[in-house]
Design an enzyme around this catalytic site. Structure first.
Site, short mmCIF file in Angstrom:
data_model
loop_
_atom_site.label_atom_id
_atom_site.label_comp_id
_atom_site.label_asym_id
_atom_site.label_seq_id
_atom_site.Cartn_x
_atom_site.Cartn_y
_atom_site.Cartn_z
CG ASP A 176 43.64 30.76 36.15
OD1 ASP A 176 43.60 30.46 34.94
OD2 ASP A 176 44.41 30.20 36.95
CE LYS A 234 45.64 33.20 33.87
NZ LYS A 234 44.95 32.31 32.92
#
Ligand code: GLU
Length: 451
Positions: free
Chosen positions: A171, A131
């Site tokens: 995201d 991430k």
């Protein structure tokens, strides 16, 4: 927080994680939730308690933090911080989104990366967990500013990523526009048409059909599967949805398609309740084209919709609750209200939107609960399908991708359900998801040796 002290190794590891990673409460929370589920599997399959396995899983393989300087429209130099956590690559290249939001810090990116390991494992596809992101706030920034920021961010990130190494996507705060600017800069610096280095691309240049829709669609499919297990379906059910980004938007669209009635959406300013059900075309126009607020929706929708500044969607009675905004948005008080109003299903479209106290209340009340690492895995699953299409230099039809997504979500539901049963926790999808995800990653790590 209660400690996972049903197993001495796990409680010692949690203490160690807290000490070695100070001031990262979201990371501690995510680790705690997983470790809490693992005690029965370590007892039943003691080789997982082998020294070093869980320790290695808790430590990212690589953590990258970098400076992102860029010039705003007034010519002033701005400095943001960029992150990429390459958490675990036992199952495939690191895979996970980039978040651009002022709240982003190391602990947030680590919690998201940690969740991503298990989520990606649950898809059954060959993707590791990672991430990244930045504390950059795209809101109120011009397109040109967003482009310059993305170019500067990628100028550093490009040396760490690649289609076989690490594959970022979107995201919060990173959608099609940002992925476009990031891909352009990657292509320019590397002089490579490496479509599989990023997912969520435009469909005319390597993006997959259904990728923008996949997280929201997938969560609704997961909620539907949980309802089916109880002999019900979504037809005629009312739903509360929080958020108004990509996940919320396509959650609402799919709810309508399956005959449910989504009553709400929200942003950081407040929420909208629409008695006739949210008009998804209007919401999409305001959010994605005009980049406006949900208050604009209420103004334009007419008498059926009302804007509640500062309120929370959880006060609206509904059969189904789909938190689709951000971490820890649904607390114990909100959970108590939902339960009092007779909610049957809560399914997480966002990553870790439910606080630990809220989760315990929901489970105690016998409400079906879909944890994000299972319920919102549709997004990253279609990202992996995008990588497959890129590798084969082909593009699948919408129907084909949607069929695959449906199959994957049903498989994840079945895996979590059956794993929970196997470990004596019937109906507990949290335990099922954590154990099933862990088993797949742990087996690969054990077979690949101490690295
Ligand atoms: N950010 C999304 C998630 O939380 C998608 C990641 C991806 O597609 O790589 O799973």
């Amino acid at each position: 927080m209660t400690r996972p002290d049903t197993h001495p190794l796990l409680s010692a590891l949690l203490t160690e994680v807290e000490q070695r990673n100070p001031a990262q409460p979201e990371f501690h929370q995510a680790v705690h939730e997983v470790l809490e589920s693992l005690a029965p599997v370590l007892v039943e399959r003691p080789h997982y308690a082998e020294p070093g396995l869980v320790e290695r899983l808790l430590e990212p393989e690589r953590q990258i933090i970098f400076r992102v300087p860029w010039q705003d429209d007034q010519g002033r130099v701005q400095v943001n911080r960029g992150f990429r956590i390459e958490f675990n690559s036992a199952l495939g290249p690191y895979k996970g989104g980039l978040r651009f939001h002022p709240s982003v810090n190391l602990g947030i990116v680590k919690f998201l990366g940690f969740e991503q390991i298990f989520k990606n494992a649950l898809t059954g596809l060959g993707i590791g967990g990672g991430k990244g992101g930045s504390d950059f706030d795209p809101h109120g920034r011009s397109d040109a500013e967003v482009m310059r920021f993305c170019q500067s961010f990628m100028t550093e990130l490009q040396r760490h990523i690649g289609e076989h190494t690490d594959v970022p996507a979107g995201d919060i705060g990173v959608g099609g526009r940002e992925i476009g600017y990031l891909f352009g800069q990657y292509r320019r610096i590397t002089n490579r048409w490496e479509a599989g280095v990023l997912t969520g691309k435009g469909t005319t240049w390597g993006g997959s059909a259904i990728r923008p829709e996949a997280t929201g669609y997938g969560n609704v499919l997961f909620a539907a599967a949980m309802l089916r297990e109880r002999g019900e379906d979504l037809e005629g059910q009312t739903a509360v949805v929080s958020g108004s980004g990509n996940v919320a938007l396509y959650t609402i669209e799919k709810l309508i398609a399956l005959g449910a009635n989504p009553l709400t959406c929200s942003d950081s300013g407040g929420y909208v309740i629409d008695e006739k059900g949210i008009d998804v075309a209007l919401l999409q126009q305001i959010k994605e084209v005009e980049r406006g607020r949900v208050s604009d929706y209420a103004e334009r929708r007419g008498s059926s919709a009302r804007y509640v500044p500062g309120g929370r969607v959880w006060d609206v009675p509904a059969d189904v609750a789909l938190p689709s905004a951000t971490q820890n948005e649904l607390d114990a008080d909100a959970a108590a209200t939902l339960i009092q109003n007779g909610v049957k299903v809560v399914s997480e479209g966002a990553n870790m939107p439910t606080t630990p106290d809220a989760l315990h209340l929901i489970q105690q009340a016998g409400v079906a609960f879909g944890p994000g690492k299972a319920a919102n895995a549709g997004g990253v699953a279609v990202s992996a399908l995008e990588m497959s299409q890129n590798h084969a230099r082909t593009a699948w039809t919408r129907e084909r991708v949607e069929d695959e997504l449906t199959q994957i979500m049903n498989d994840i539901h079945r895996t979590c359900h059956d794993t929970a049963d196997r470990y004596g926790a019937p109906g507990d999808y949290v335990t099922g998801a954590n154990i099933a995800g862990f088993e797949r990653v742990a087996d690969a790590m054990l077979e690949q040796g101490v690295i």
